[in-house]
Design a protein around this motif. Structure first.
Motif, PDB file in Angstrom:
ATOM      1  N   ASP A  60       0.835  -1.208   0.000  1.00  0.00           N
ATOM      2  CA  ASP A  60       0.000   0.000   0.000  1.00  0.00           C
ATOM      3  C   ASP A  60       0.866   1.252   0.000  1.00  0.00           C
ATOM      4  OD1 ASP A  60      -2.273  -1.543  -0.009  1.00  0.00           O
ATOM      5  OD2 ASP A  60      -2.665  -1.326   2.144  1.00  0.00           O
ATOM      6  N   ARG A  61       1.890   1.262   0.822  1.00  0.00           N
ATOM      7  CA  ARG A  61       2.806   2.407   0.881  1.00  0.00           C
ATOM      8  C   ARG A  61       3.544   2.567  -0.452  1.00  0.00           C
ATOM      9  NH1 ARG A  61       4.337   7.141   1.482  1.00  0.00           N
ATOM     10  NH2 ARG A  61       6.391   7.536   2.315  1.00  0.00           N
ATOM     11  N   LEU A  62       3.960   1.454  -1.025  1.00  0.00           N
ATOM     12  CA  LEU A  62       4.668   1.486  -2.308  1.00  0.00           C
ATOM     13  C   LEU A  62       3.776   2.067  -3.403  1.00  0.00           C
ATOM     14  CD1 LEU A  62       7.222   0.704  -3.899  1.00  0.00           C
ATOM     15  CD2 LEU A  62       6.200  -1.540  -4.252  1.00  0.00           C
ATOM     16  N   LYS A  63       2.525   1.688  -3.398  1.00  0.00           N
ATOM     17  CA  LYS A  63       1.594   2.199  -4.411  1.00  0.00           C
ATOM     18  C   LYS A  63       1.447   3.717  -4.299  1.00  0.00           C
ATOM     19  CE  LYS A  63      -3.091   1.620  -6.153  1.00  0.00           C
ATOM     20  NZ  LYS A  63      -4.377   0.944  -5.986  1.00  0.00           N
ATOM     21  N   SER A  64       1.316   4.215  -3.080  1.00  0.00           N
ATOM     22  CA  SER A  64       1.156   5.664  -2.912  1.00  0.00           C
ATOM     23  C   SER A  64       2.435   6.411  -3.308  1.00  0.00           C
ATOM     24  CB  SER A  64       0.757   6.007  -1.477  1.00  0.00           C
ATOM     25  OG  SER A  64       1.800   5.736  -0.580  1.00  0.00           O
ATOM     26  N   VAL A  65       3.596   5.838  -2.998  1.00  0.00           N
ATOM     27  CA  VAL A  65       4.865   6.470  -3.371  1.00  0.00           C
ATOM     28  C   VAL A  65       4.999   6.516  -4.895  1.00  0.00           C
ATOM     29  CG1 VAL A  65       7.380   6.156  -3.338  1.00  0.00           C
ATOM     30  CG2 VAL A  65       6.083   5.962  -1.225  1.00  0.00           C
ATOM     31  N   GLU A  66       4.629   5.434  -5.561  1.00  0.00           N
ATOM     32  CA  GLU A  66       4.726   5.406  -7.021  1.00  0.00           C
ATOM     33  C   GLU A  66       3.763   6.408  -7.669  1.00  0.00           C
ATOM     34  OE1 GLU A  66       4.296   1.250  -7.977  1.00  0.00           O
ATOM     35  OE2 GLU A  66       6.463   0.947  -7.858  1.00  0.00           O
ATOM     36  N   GLU A  67       2.604   6.588  -7.057  1.00  0.00           N
ATOM     37  CA  GLU A  67       1.665   7.588  -7.581  1.00  0.00           C
ATOM     38  C   GLU A  67       2.239   9.000  -7.423  1.00  0.00           C
ATOM     39  OE1 GLU A  67      -2.005   6.843  -5.534  1.00  0.00           O
ATOM     40  OE2 GLU A  67      -2.427   5.043  -6.702  1.00  0.00           O
ATOM     41  N   GLU A  68       2.870   9.258  -6.284  1.00  0.00           N
ATOM     42  CA  GLU A  68       3.499  10.566  -6.073  1.00  0.00           C
ATOM     43  C   GLU A  68       4.625  10.792  -7.083  1.00  0.00           C
ATOM     44  OE1 GLU A  68       4.584  11.528  -1.967  1.00  0.00           O
ATOM     45  OE2 GLU A  68       3.106  10.051  -1.306  1.00  0.00           O
ATOM     46  N   ILE A  69       5.397   9.747  -7.344  1.00  0.00           N
ATOM     47  CA  ILE A  69       6.485   9.854  -8.321  1.00  0.00           C
ATOM     48  C   ILE A  69       5.921  10.177  -9.703  1.00  0.00           C
ATOM     49  CG2 ILE A  69       8.220   8.501  -9.584  1.00  0.00           C
ATOM     50  CD1 ILE A  69       8.904   7.127  -6.925  1.00  0.00           C
ATOM     51  N   LYS A  70       4.829   9.530 -10.052  1.00  0.00           N
ATOM     52  CA  LYS A  70       4.216   9.770 -11.361  1.00  0.00           C
ATOM     53  C   LYS A  70       3.774  11.228 -11.497  1.00  0.00           C
ATOM     54  CE  LYS A  70       0.472   8.198 -14.337  1.00  0.00           C
ATOM     55  NZ  LYS A  70      -0.710   7.348 -14.456  1.00  0.00           N
ATOM     56  N   VAL A  71       3.150  11.763 -10.456  1.00  0.00           N
ATOM     57  CA  VAL A  71       2.698  13.163 -10.486  1.00  0.00           C
ATOM     58  C   VAL A  71       3.892  14.105 -10.609  1.00  0.00           C
ATOM     59  CG1 VAL A  71       1.616  14.977  -9.092  1.00  0.00           C
ATOM     60  CG2 VAL A  71       0.543  12.730  -9.252  1.00  0.00           C
ATOM     61  N   LEU A  72       4.940  13.835  -9.840  1.00  0.00           N
ATOM     62  CA  LEU A  72       6.127  14.693  -9.895  1.00  0.00           C
ATOM     63  C   LEU A  72       6.803  14.635 -11.264  1.00  0.00           C
ATOM     64  CD1 LEU A  72       7.733  14.182  -6.376  1.00  0.00           C
ATOM     65  CD2 LEU A  72       6.729  16.268  -7.286  1.00  0.00           C
ATOM     66  N   GLU A  73       6.835  13.455 -11.862  1.00  0.00           N
ATOM     67  CA  GLU A  73       7.447  13.345 -13.191  1.00  0.00           C
ATOM     68  C   GLU A  73       6.642  14.119 -14.232  1.00  0.00           C
ATOM     69  OE1 GLU A  73       7.834   9.112 -13.685  1.00  0.00           O
ATOM     70  OE2 GLU A  73       9.856   9.118 -12.823  1.00  0.00           O
ATOM     71  N   GLU A  74       5.320  14.110 -14.084  1.00  0.00           N
ATOM     72  CA  GLU A  74       4.485  14.903 -14.993  1.00  0.00           C
ATOM     73  C   GLU A  74       4.747  16.394 -14.795  1.00  0.00           C
ATOM     74  OE1 GLU A  74       0.518  13.598 -14.125  1.00  0.00           O
ATOM     75  OE2 GLU A  74       0.771  11.703 -15.198  1.00  0.00           O
ATOM     76  N   ASN A  75       4.855  16.811 -13.535  1.00  0.00           N
ATOM     77  CA  ASN A  75       5.160  18.218 -13.251  1.00  0.00           C
ATOM     78  C   ASN A  75       6.530  18.607 -13.804  1.00  0.00           C
ATOM     79  OD1 ASN A  75       2.738  18.482 -11.920  1.00  0.00           O
ATOM     80  ND2 ASN A  75       3.609  18.317  -9.873  1.00  0.00           N
ATOM     81  N   LYS A  76       7.479  17.709 -13.657  1.00  0.00           N
ATOM     82  CA  LYS A  76       8.833  17.970 -14.157  1.00  0.00           C
ATOM     83  C   LYS A  76       8.811  18.139 -15.679  1.00  0.00           C
ATOM     84  CE  LYS A  76      13.456  15.982 -14.360  1.00  0.00           C
ATOM     85  NZ  LYS A  76      14.316  14.864 -13.986  1.00  0.00           N
ATOM     86  N   ALA A  77       8.088  17.271 -16.359  1.00  0.00           N
ATOM     87  CA  ALA A  77       7.995  17.370 -17.818  1.00  0.00           C
ATOM     88  C   ALA A  77       7.334  18.685 -18.226  1.00  0.00           C
ATOM     89  CB  ALA A  77       7.211  16.186 -18.376  1.00  0.00           C
ATOM     90  N   ASN A  78       6.340  19.104 -17.466  1.00  0.00           N
ATOM     91  CA  ASN A  78       5.655  20.367 -17.751  1.00  0.00           C
ATOM     92  C   ASN A  78       6.611  21.552 -17.584  1.00  0.00           C
ATOM     93  OD1 ASN A  78       3.642  22.265 -18.246  1.00  0.00           O
ATOM     94  ND2 ASN A  78       2.895  22.218 -16.141  1.00  0.00           N
ATOM     95  N   VAL A  79       7.363  21.559 -16.499  1.00  0.00           N
ATOM     96  CA  VAL A  79       8.314  22.649 -16.247  1.00  0.00           C
ATOM     97  C   VAL A  79       9.396  22.666 -17.322  1.00  0.00           C
ATOM     98  CG1 VAL A  79      10.103  23.471 -14.655  1.00  0.00           C
ATOM     99  CG2 VAL A  79       7.877  22.774 -13.765  1.00  0.00           C
TER     100      VAL A  79
END
Length: 126
Positions: A60-79
């Motif tokens: 469960d913790r791993l799933k939430s961490v991976e979701e956070e990573i996905k959001v950050l990678e999208e933000n990084k690509a946007n920036v």
């Protein structure tokens, strides 16, 4: 009467743990073997349940961490795409803010990646 039961159960559990039942004893006491097998299966089931609960929490913790990573990678690509825009590059204040934001995103990604790797190692250890 109850203390006798507790005493016998403790003895049976000790025998299951140490696996010191000899073939001679096993043949002479079939009801005892059934009890020992039942206790052994119960211990195995408890161990499976314990491992499942541990894995479930970690997954469960791993799933939430991976979701956070996905959001950050999208933000990084946007920036990064904004930093490639010639119109934005003309505004130095905007570029500075984007670079600061990109640095924060990279730091958070590094932290989350280490956390994810640690969780994966925990799962592999179990």
């Amino acid at each position: 009467n109850y203390s006798y039961f507790i005493e016998k159960r403790t003895q049976l559990l000790a025998e299951v743990d140490s696996s010191t039942i000899t073939i001679k004893n096993a043949q002479s006491s079939k009801p005892r073997i059934k009890t020992l097998n039942k206790l052994k299966k119960q211990k195995e089931a408890e161990e499976r349940n314990r491992l499942y609960r541990q894995n479930k929490d970690i997954l469960d913790r791993l799933k939430s961490v991976e979701e956070e990573i996905k959001v950050l990678e999208e933000n990084k690509a946007n920036v990064e795409s904004q930093l490639c825009n010639p119109t934005i590059l003309k505004n130095s204040k905007k570029v500075q803010n984007l670079m600061i934001n990109l640095k924060k995103i990279n730091q958070e990604l590094a932290t989350l990646t280490r956390t994810r790797d640690g969780l994966i190692l925990k799962i592999n250890e179990i």
